[in-house]
Design a protein around this motif. Structure first.
Motif, PDB file in Angstrom:
ATOM      1  N   SER A   1       0.832  -1.205   0.000  1.00 18.11           N
ATOM      2  CA  SER A   1       0.000   0.000   0.000  1.00 18.11           C
ATOM      3  C   SER A   1       0.868   1.257   0.000  1.00 18.11           C
ATOM      4  CB  SER A   1      -0.910   0.001   1.234  1.00 18.11           C
ATOM      5  OG  SER A   1      -0.137  -0.010   2.420  1.00 18.11           O
ATOM      6  N   HIS A   2       2.102   1.135   0.441  1.00 17.69           N
ATOM      7  CA  HIS A   2       3.004   2.280   0.545  1.00 17.69           C
ATOM      8  C   HIS A   2       4.380   1.886   0.004  1.00 17.69           C
ATOM      9  CE1 HIS A   2      -0.169   3.317   3.322  1.00 17.69           C
ATOM     10  NE2 HIS A   2       0.333   4.520   3.544  1.00 17.69           N
ATOM     11  N   THR A   3       4.957   2.784  -0.763  1.00 16.11           N
ATOM     12  CA  THR A   3       6.268   2.525  -1.359  1.00 16.11           C
ATOM     13  C   THR A   3       7.109   3.787  -1.343  1.00 16.11           C
ATOM     14  OG1 THR A   3       5.308   0.888  -2.867  1.00 16.11           O
ATOM     15  CG2 THR A   3       7.446   1.772  -3.479  1.00 16.11           C
TER      16      THR A   3
ATOM     17  N   ARG B   1       8.840  -1.298   0.459  1.00 16.87           N
ATOM     18  CA  ARG B   1       7.394  -1.433   0.233  1.00 16.87           C
ATOM     19  C   ARG B   1       6.763  -2.008   1.487  1.00 16.87           C
ATOM     20  NH1 ARG B   1       9.573  -3.728  -4.607  1.00 16.87           N
ATOM     21  NH2 ARG B   1       9.347  -2.296  -6.346  1.00 16.87           N
TER      22      ARG B   1
ATOM     23  N   ARG C   1       2.874   2.928  13.764  1.00 16.97           N
ATOM     24  CA  ARG C   1       3.687   4.038  13.289  1.00 16.97           C
ATOM     25  C   ARG C   1       4.510   4.637  14.424  1.00 16.97           C
ATOM     26  NH1 ARG C   1       4.075   8.516   9.465  1.00 16.97           N
ATOM     27  NH2 ARG C   1       6.244   8.990   9.870  1.00 16.97           N
TER      28      ARG C   1
ATOM     29  N   TYR D   1       0.462  -1.352   4.943  1.00 19.39           N
ATOM     30  CA  TYR D   1       0.196  -0.609   6.170  1.00 19.39           C
ATOM     31  C   TYR D   1      -1.314  -0.448   6.292  1.00 19.39           C
ATOM     32  CZ  TYR D   1       0.567   3.389   9.425  1.00 19.39           C
ATOM     33  OH  TYR D   1       0.467   4.244  10.495  1.00 19.39           O
TER      34      TYR D   1
ATOM     35  N   ALA E   1       7.898   6.242   3.032  1.00 19.52           N
ATOM     36  CA  ALA E   1       6.794   5.393   2.565  1.00 19.52           C
ATOM     37  C   ALA E   1       5.577   5.577   3.464  1.00 19.52           C
ATOM     38  CB  ALA E   1       7.238   3.927   2.546  1.00 19.52           C
ATOM     39  N   LEU E   2       5.825   5.646   4.776  1.00 15.74           N
ATOM     40  CA  LEU E   2       4.720   5.805   5.722  1.00 15.74           C
ATOM     41  C   LEU E   2       4.041   7.166   5.573  1.00 15.74           C
ATOM     42  CD1 LEU E   2       6.238   4.135   8.905  1.00 15.74           C
ATOM     43  CD2 LEU E   2       4.126   3.439   7.758  1.00 15.74           C
ATOM     44  N   GLU E   3       4.805   8.152   5.105  1.00 18.21           N
ATOM     45  CA  GLU E   3       4.214   9.478   4.875  1.00 18.21           C
ATOM     46  C   GLU E   3       3.198   9.403   3.747  1.00 18.21           C
ATOM     47  OE1 GLU E   3       4.584  12.085   6.710  1.00 18.21           O
ATOM     48  OE2 GLU E   3       6.145  11.224   7.983  1.00 18.21           O
ATOM     49  N   GLY E   4       3.319   8.334   2.984  1.00 10.82           N
ATOM     50  CA  GLY E   4       2.311   8.094   1.949  1.00 10.82           C
ATOM     51  C   GLY E   4       2.818   8.293   0.546  1.00 10.82           C
ATOM     52  N   GLY E   5       2.218   7.500  -0.323  1.00  4.63           N
ATOM     53  CA  GLY E   5       2.495   7.688  -1.747  1.00  4.63           C
ATOM     54  C   GLY E   5       3.851   7.183  -2.174  1.00  4.63           C
ATOM     55  N   ARG E   6       4.127   7.386  -3.425  1.00  4.96           N
ATOM     56  CA  ARG E   6       5.412   6.998  -3.983  1.00  4.96           C
ATOM     57  C   ARG E   6       6.316   8.208  -3.924  1.00  4.96           C
ATOM     58  NH1 ARG E   6       5.895   2.657  -6.988  1.00  4.96           N
ATOM     59  NH2 ARG E   6       4.138   1.270  -7.032  1.00  4.96           N
TER      60      ARG E   6
END
Ligand code: ZN
Length: 147
Positions: free
Chosen positions: A28-30, A45, A82, A48, A136-141
């Motif tokens: 879901s996150h990378t 990757r 997190r 989450y 990655a945890l902050e979101g998006g690619r």
């Protein structure tokens, strides 16, 4: 056994046979991270969900330190929230920058990286996977660079 030898053994082992070095098709996150100083390149990757890192995997190429750091990180953050991941990274960062940590046991295998603080050039190798995981945890690619 001398802790230094044990630490060296952990890093060599994880550098040669990295754990969770694989694709993660349902990620879901990378995020992708680069350390131009050393040439380390890592893609982290994770899956989450509900605030928990359900699974994490990485790919890329780098030196033994960055590979071992990514491998040990992948083992430790699985199943963590997190906040727990952030706390672990904070402790790890204190360790590798030579600031000392309150509870070495809490770090588990990450304690093996204590010697990195003697080699400032290597600190970026050791922290690259962690910075990438946070990105990655902050979101998006997203792409991060230690420069
Ligand atoms: Zn490196």
């Amino acid at each position: 056994m001398d802790p230094r030898e044990l630490y060296q053994e952990i890093i060599l082992d994880h550098g040669r046979r990295p754990r969770n070095f694989r694709p993660l098709p349902d990620a879901s996150h990378t995020a992708e991270g680069k350390n131009p100083l050393c040439g380390d390149h890592v893609i982290v990757r994770l899956r989450y969900r509900d605030g928990i890192v359900e699974d994490v995997a990485f790919e890329g190429s780098g030196c033994a330190i960055s590979t071992a750091a990514a491998s040990t990180m992948s083992e430790l953050v699985k199943g963590k929230s997190r906040a727990e991941v952030d706390a672990l990274f904070h402790e790890f960062h204190e360790l590798v920058t030579g600031k000392g940590v309150a509870n070495l046991e809490e770090l588990g295998k990450l304690a093996a990286f204590a010697g990195v603080s003697e080699f400032p050039m290597r600190v970026k190798c050791a922290t690259l996977p962690w910075h990438t995981l946070q990105a990655a945890l902050e979101g998006g690619r997203v792409a991060v660079s230690t420069e």
